[in-house]
Design an enzyme around this catalytic site. Structure first.
Site, PDB file in Angstrom:
ATOM      1  N   GLU A  60       0.814  -1.218   0.000  1.00 40.77           N
ATOM      2  CA  GLU A  60       0.000   0.000   0.000  1.00 40.77           C
ATOM      3  C   GLU A  60       0.846   1.266   0.000  1.00 40.77           C
ATOM      4  OE1 GLU A  60      -0.592  -2.684   1.798  1.00 40.77           O
ATOM      5  OE2 GLU A  60      -2.532  -3.341   1.035  1.00 40.77           O
ATOM      6  N   HIS A 129     -10.998  -5.585   8.290  1.00 36.52           N
ATOM      7  CA  HIS A 129     -11.838  -5.398   7.107  1.00 36.52           C
ATOM      8  C   HIS A 129     -13.078  -4.566   7.409  1.00 36.52           C
ATOM      9  CE1 HIS A 129      -9.330  -8.705   5.786  1.00 36.52           C
ATOM     10  NE2 HIS A 129      -9.835  -8.632   4.562  1.00 36.52           N
TER      11      HIS A 129
END
Lengths: 324, 363
Positions: A60, A129
Site C-alpha cells: 500500500e 476489514h
C-alpha cells in the site's frame, strides 16, 4: 434516471472521469482484471488498458508513493486501498508526503490524488476489514476527507474528487455497495465540500456520514411513527466541514446527536460536539450526544451487531437527548 | 572490509574506479569517460564550490543562523558526478543532503538554507529545476521517483529519474517497495545510494549483511558499486545507468561507496561512535584532492586556475551568507498559505480569527 448500486455508480463515475481526462489513472490491488474485490473498477482495464488501470504489487505504501510520483508528472491517480485496515502501511506516504507537498513547495506543486477506501463494518468480515479510520485523516492538514453514502452521491462525488487539485481521502461505505437507488447520470452533483439534508425535520438533528446515513434515515422513519420529527444531515465532507449547514440545523432544532461507526472517544463526533457547543450554545436544549463504536478494537463479526450503532441505539440516544 | 582496518579503507575489489586517490587515471572494462579539459576543470570547480557552500552553511549554523545543517562533506564527487550525468529532462529526487545535486540543477543555495533556517519547508519549484523537494522521512522519495518514471513511460518521453538515498534508507520498506515497483514495471529510474558508511551512529553492518549493490539482483535488475569519491567514475556509471533507463532497459542500483567526513548533522557528535583513524584514512581519498592531483599532473590546470576557483568559492560563500541573513522571516499569515490548492473554509476561518487576534495588539 438509472437505478444503480453504489458500487456501480462509483464505477460509472470513474468511467466518466477517465473518458473526460486522459490523465486519470486507476491503480491498486486487483483493480484490473478482477475489477476490484468489490467490483468498483469492473471493466475499466478492458476499456482503458493496462497503462491506465494498473494492477499494482501488494504494497500500500508503494501504491500511494508511486501515485504521488505520477501526480508530480501530471497524472491524476485514483488509488484503491482494498480494505480500511490495509491503509496503515500507506499512512506515512499519505501523512508525511501526500498531504504536505503543496506547502513544502509553497504552492508550486499540486497533488490531485484520490485515495478510495472501502470503510466500515457490517459485512461479517475478519479483522482489519471493517474499520473506520477517518479521524486519523481528518486530523491531517493538507488532506480533504469525504464520505459518500448513496449511489447518486457516489457517482458525482468521485468525479468531483478526481477533478479537485487537492489530495482526497474518499471513504466508501462497503456494506452499502449493493444498495440501489436512482442516479441521474447527466446531473452535476453538489460541490464536494457541501453537506446535504438527507431528511428535513424540526425536533432534533442527526449528523452522520457514510454508512450511518442510512441507519439514521431508518431511525428517523421509525421515530416519525411516534410523532418525532428528526432531521438527518449527511455531512459528505468531513474536512472541510460544512459547519454552516450544521449550525443552522442545530440552532433550529435545539438538539443534536452525532452517529458514526468509529469509536466515540476522540472520534470525529468529538469535533462536531465541540464546535456545535461553541457556535449554538444558547440554542441547545440538551448536550450534543454521540453514538458510535466503543473504545475497543473492532470486534469479531459475531459481535459486530452489538458494536455498530443501529436503529435502536440511535433512537435510545435521541430519547436521552429529549430527557434533558 | 577487514575487521582490523578502519572502515572502507581497503577498497572493495568490485569497485568501479577511473581515478585513483592519488589522481591516476585508470581503465575499467565496462566504463569509460571522455571529457574535454574544460569539462574536467568544470567538475573541479563544482566540487570546490559545493564544499564551500557546505562549509558556509555549517558556520552559519554554528553562529545560530540556521537551525540545523546536514553536511555533504566528503560526498561531493558522488553528488556532482551523478548530478552532471543528468539531462535537463531527467528528474532528481533528493534526500536532505543533496546540496551538490541541487547545485547541478541550478537551485539557488540560499533556497536550501531557507529550509534549514526555518523560513519555509522547501520553497523551490521542482518542475522549474527538475529537482524535487528535499525529503526528510528516510526513503519516501524513492517511490515518488518510481511513480514519476512510470509517468515518463506513459508519456513516451526520453527521460529518466534518479532517486537519491543513503545506506540507512536501504532498510526502509519504501526503498524495497520502490525496487519491486521499478523492476516489475521496468521503470526508467536509477537508484543512487550514497553509502557513506554511517546512518547517524549506526554503521553499515546494522543495515546489511551483504554489499548494498548486491541487493539489486534479488529484485531483478543490475547493481554496481562505484568509487563515490571519484567524480569521473560516478559520472560514467550514472550516465550509463540513466541511458539504459531511457532506452527501456529498466532500473539500476548504483552504490556510491563514500564516506561522511562530517557529522550526520550539526546536532550530531560522531566522536561518540567512531574512531578518528577512520576519518584520517578517508581524508587520503578526498574527492577534491585527487582531482586536483590529476589536473596538476596532467598539466590541465595551473596555480592561477586553482587560485581563481578558490577566490570564486570565497565570493560565493560570502554571497550565500549575506543573502541567507537577508532572508525575511515569513509573516504569520504564511502559516495558512499553500496548505491546500483550493479554497478551504476551515482554514479561512482560522486565519481570519487569528489575524484579527493579532491585530488587537497593534491598536
Amino acid at each position: 434516471m438509472t437505478t444503480l448500486t453504489l458500487a456501480k455508480a462509483l464505477n460509472e463515475g470513474l468511467r466518466r472521469s477517465m473518458e473526460d481526462d486522459s490523465k486519470v489513472l486507476v491503480m491498486g490491488e486487483d483493480v484490473g482484471k478482477l475489477g476490484g474485490v468489490f467490483r468498483v473498477t469492473d471493466g475499466l482495464q478492458k476499456d482503458f488498458g493496462e497503462d491506465r488501470v494498473i494492477d499494482t504489487p501488494l504494497a500500500e505504501s508503494g501504491i500511494i508513493g508511486t501515485a504521488i510520483g505520477l501526480a508530480l508528472r501530471g497524472y491524476r491517480p485514483v488509488c484503491e486501498i482494498q480494505f480500511d485496515g490495509f491503509v496503515f502501511p500507506a499512512v506515512n506516504q499519505i501523512i508525511t508526503q501526500l498531504a504536505k507537498m503543496p506547502l513544502r513547495s509553497l504552492g508550486a506543486l499540486k497533488l490531485p490524488v484520490v485515495v478510495r477506501i472501502p470503510c466500515g463494518g457490517g459485512i461479517g468480515a475478519v479483522e482489519h476489514h471493517s474499520e473506520s479510520p477517518e479521524a486519523y485523516f481528518t486530523h491531517t492538514a493538507g488532506l480533504r476527507v469525504v464520505a459518500c453514502s448513496n449511489p447518486a452521491d457516489g457517482y458525482s462525488m468521485i468525479q468531483e474528487a478526481i477533478r479537485a487539485d487537492d489530495p482526497i481521502i474518499f471513504f466508501e461505505p462497503k456494506r452499502r455497495y449493493w444498495d440501489k437507488s436512482e442516479v441521474d447520470l447527466t446531473a452535476t452533483g453538489l460541490p464536494l465540500d457541501q453537506a446535504r439534508v438527507a431528511r428535513p425535520g424540526a425536533d432534533i438533528t442527526l449528523l452522520a456520514y457514510g454508512p450511518m446515513v442510512k441507519t439514521c434515515l431508518e431511525a428517523a422513519a421509525a421515530a416519525a411513527e411516534d410523532g418525532r420529527d428528526i432531521e438527518v444531515i449527511d455531512l459528505r465532507s468531513l474536512n472541510p466541514l460544512d459547519m454552516g449547514m450544521v449550525a443552522e440545523s442545530v440552532k433550529r432544532t435545539g438538539r443534536c446527536v452525532v452517529v458514526h461507526e468509529a469509536p466515540v472517544f476522540t472520534g470525529y463526533g468529538a469535533e462536531l460536539a465541540a464546535r456545535i457547543t461553541e457556535q449554538c450554545f444558547y440554542h441547545l436544549e440538551s448536550p450534543v450526544l454521540r453514538v458510535g463504536g466503543f473504545s475497543t478494537p473492532y470486534p469479531p463479526s459475531r459481535l459486530e451487531e452489538y458494536y455498530l450503532p443501529d436503529l435502536d441505539r440511535v433512537l435510545d440516544t435521541v430519547d436521552r437527548a429529549f430527557a434533558y | 572490509m577487514t575487521s582490523d582496518a578502519p572502515r572502507g579503507v581497503d577498497a572493495p575489489p568490485e569497485l568501479v574506479q577511473l581515478l585513483t586517490p592519488e589522481g591516476e587515471r585508470v581503465e575499467h572494462p565496462d566504463y569509460d569517460i571522455e571529457l574535454t579539459d574544460e569539462e574536467v576543470r568544470s567538475l573541479y570547480r563544482d566540487l570546490v564550490l559545493v564544499r564551500r557552500i557546505d562549509l558556509e552553511a555549517v558556520a552559519l549554523q554554528r553562529q545560530g543562523e540556521l537551525g540545523i545543517w546536514a553536511s555533504l562533506l566528503g560526498q561531493e564527487a558522488a553528488q556532482i558526478g551523478s548530478g552532471r550525468a543528468l539531462t535537463d529532462a531527467d528528474m532528481a529526487f533528493p534526500t536532505y543532503r543533496e546540496h551538490g545535486v541541487a547545485w547541478c540543477r541550478d537551485v539557488d543555495p540560499v533556497r536550501l538554507l531557507g529550509l534549514f533556517r526555518g523560513v519555509n519547508h522547501g520553497g523551490w519549484d521542482p518542475a522549474e529545476h527538475n529537482f524535487h523537494l528535499y525529503t526528510i522521512v528516510i526513503g519516501s522519495q524513492t517511490l515518488h521517483a518510481v511513480g514519476y518514471a512510470m509517468g515518463i513511460q506513459r508519456d513516451g518521453a526520453e527521460a529518466a529519474t534518479i532517486a537519491y538515498f543513503g545506506d540507512g534508507a536501504t532498510s526502509q520498506g519504501d526503498v524495497n517497495e520502490s525496487f519491486i515497483w521499478a523492476s516489475v514495471f521496468n521503470a526508467p529510474v536509477v537508484f543512487f545510494c550514497q553509502n557513506n558508511q554511517w546512518a547517524i551512529s549506526e554503521p553499515l553492518e546494522k543495515q546489511s549483511k551483504i554489499p548494498l549493490y548486491k541487493r539489486a539482483s534479488g529484485f531483478g535488475f543490475p547493481g554496481v558499486r562505484v568509487d563515490g569519491n571519484d567524480v569521473f567514475a560516478c559520472l560514467a556509471v550514472t550516465r550509463k545507468a540513466l541511458q539504459n533507463a531511457r532506452e527501456g532497459q529498466g532500473p539500476t542500483l548504483i552504490e556510491a561507496f563514500t564516506y561522511r567526513m562530517g557529522a550526520h548533522t550539526t546536532s550530531d557528535d560522531p566522536t561518540r561512535y567512531r574512531v578518528a583513524d577512520e576519518l584520517e584514512a578517508w581524508k587520503l581519498k578526498d574527492p577534491i584532492e585527487r582531482l586536483k592531483a590529476y589536473l596538476f599532473k596532467n598539466q590541465l590546470a595551473d596555480q592561477e586556475f586553482f587560485d581563481k576557483v578558490d577566490a570564486e568559492a570565497d565570493a560565493l560563500g560570502k554571497d550565500v551568507r549575506r543573502r541567507c541573513l537577508e532572508l525575511p522571516d515569513p509573516e504569520p499569515e504564511a502559516l495558512f498559505q499553500h496548505v491546500y490548492a483550493a479554497q478551504h473554509s476551515l482554514l479561512d476561518e482560522e486565519r481570519d480569527q487569528y489575524l484579527t487576534y493579532l491585530a488587537g495588539f497593534e491598536r
